[in-house]
Design a protein around this motif. Sequence first.
Motif, short mmCIF file in Angstrom:
data_model
loop_
_atom_site.label_atom_id
_atom_site.label_comp_id
_atom_site.label_asym_id
_atom_site.label_seq_id
_atom_site.Cartn_x
_atom_site.Cartn_y
_atom_site.Cartn_z
N GLU A 129 0.95 -1.25 0.02
CA GLU A 129 -0.01 0.04 -0.07
C GLU A 129 0.76 1.18 0.10
O GLU A 129 0.38 2.35 -0.52
CB GLU A 129 -0.94 -0.10 1.13
N THR A 130 2.22 1.44 0.67
CA THR A 130 2.88 2.23 0.69
C THR A 130 3.41 2.96 -0.58
O THR A 130 3.45 3.76 -1.03
CB THR A 130 3.87 2.19 1.78
N LEU B 57 0.82 4.04 -2.60
CA LEU B 57 0.70 5.43 -2.22
C LEU B 57 1.57 6.43 -2.84
O LEU B 57 1.39 7.64 -3.28
CB LEU B 57 0.65 5.62 -0.88
N GLU B 58 2.95 6.26 -2.52
CA GLU B 58 4.13 7.01 -3.11
C GLU B 58 3.80 7.41 -4.71
O GLU B 58 4.02 8.26 -5.14
CB GLU B 58 5.50 6.48 -2.90
N GLU C 121 1.33 7.26 -6.38
CA GLU C 121 0.12 7.84 -6.92
C GLU C 121 0.22 9.39 -6.30
O GLU C 121 -0.16 10.29 -7.03
CB GLU C 121 -1.44 7.34 -6.01
N ALA D 44 7.33 8.18 1.20
CA ALA D 44 5.96 8.47 2.36
C ALA D 44 6.86 8.20 3.66
O ALA D 44 7.42 6.85 3.95
CB ALA D 44 4.90 7.52 2.08
N CYS E 205 0.64 14.57 6.55
CA CYS E 205 -0.94 13.84 6.70
C CYS E 205 -1.24 13.94 8.18
O CYS E 205 -1.95 12.99 8.44
CB CYS E 205 -0.55 12.68 6.02
N SER F 211 -4.12 10.63 8.27
CA SER F 211 -3.70 9.74 8.66
C SER F 211 -3.24 9.63 10.17
O SER F 211 -2.63 8.74 10.60
CB SER F 211 -2.68 8.77 7.96
N ALA G 191 -0.98 4.15 5.00
CA ALA G 191 -1.10 4.40 3.66
C ALA G 191 -2.60 3.82 2.93
O ALA G 191 -2.95 4.63 1.92
CB ALA G 191 -0.05 3.33 2.72
N LEU H 19 -4.77 6.64 3.54
CA LEU H 19 -4.53 7.83 2.62
C LEU H 19 -4.84 7.68 1.16
O LEU H 19 -5.23 8.82 0.46
CB LEU H 19 -3.13 8.25 2.81
N ARG H 20 -4.81 6.61 0.61
CA ARG H 20 -4.94 6.42 -0.79
C ARG H 20 -6.15 7.09 -1.49
O ARG H 20 -6.19 7.85 -2.46
CB ARG H 20 -4.89 4.98 -1.42
#
Length: 398
Positions: free
Chosen positions: A44-45, A48-49, A51, A63, A187, A195, A253, A256-257
């Motif tokens: 996920e991290t 996220l980075e 994106e 991140a 964040c 988050s 993450a 946050l996405r």
Amino acid sequence: MSEVFKGSFTQQEPIPEAGIEAAIRVMRHGRLHRYNTVPGELSETALLEQEFAQSTGAKYCIAVASGGYAMATALRAVGVRPGDRVLSNAFTLAPVPGAIAAVSAVPVFVGVTPSLTIDLDDLEAKSGDAKVLLLSHMRGHICDMDRLMAICNGAGITVIEDCAHTMGAAWKGVPSGRFGTVGCYSCQTYKHVNSGEGGFFVTDDAEVAARAVILSGSYMLYERHLAAPPKEAFETIRYETPNISGRMDNLRAAILRPQIAALATQCARWNGLYHRLESGLRGTPGLEVIERPEEETIVGSSIQFLLTDWPAERIRDVIARCGARGVELKWFGAREPVGFTSRYDSWRYAPAAPMPDSDRILHGIVDMRVPLTFSEEDCDLIARIIRAEVGAVWQDAA
């Protein structure tokens, strides 16, 4: 009977359902650590980075655990060493000078203008004092970035942008965080995505990005990133750069996405509330709204106004009277730090000479959060309360 606002200035909107579902999936499989993946899995991290890099137009994104960690990492990654002098805003929050102090460097404070942006004349005068500027877009106010970059490029100053209050904002269409060598974002719960804690570090510089990845605690797992430089960038850096672990985890993450995906929509909602408040405050005797330049694309997650040259006791009276009616205002002119607010002369680990012109502006700054849990009708009520109480104190002083 006087109107009273009964809402909360600290209540956030719920995490989007897609984020809750993604977080539950992470908790069910238990692989919270960003590098704990199974074959064929993208964390996920890492997603996220990728994106967030795409959303800002940056080549690289890391991140991390907080916006403050991102700033300290940026200072280390661009080569700041103990004892180096680093320029920064006199009007900012404590994590900014804190990041400078964290790398044992010395803050050199630059003044603030009535527009609540960094004083570019003062920056130019001090441009020979340091080789790095940690620029805070404090409370979402962006200065003339063309002139700032001309000053810094001419003086050989590396710019790091603190975008804790400007995620989603821009100057002449260029996203905040994309002017300097590094952009740092937060964040934390009261920022534009939530988050609890967390941050981003973006850059187009492969060497700086590689250093940041190692600093963040990648060990030798940097190839599991999707928005980091190719492995060749790490060949020497991985041996020279300390691990100062501050990674983001997959749980945050996942939360946050979907928020990053919805950021533009959320920013438009904030701006609707901001302009409603601003309209309600305009024309209040003794109160100055902050005029925003056409070149600036704002995110109105907070609003500020000035009570210029008001005696301290009258400003405190306004704060108290509004508070009694449910409106929480913060004052940056107080001599002692209160809550999140402080001044450049509050940070005794970073001694500074008095700055009379900036002190006059800081003395008059009143600040208010604008959470998305407010309605337009809430904003109208809050503006009426502020207008009435400022007006009452103004009349008493007349």
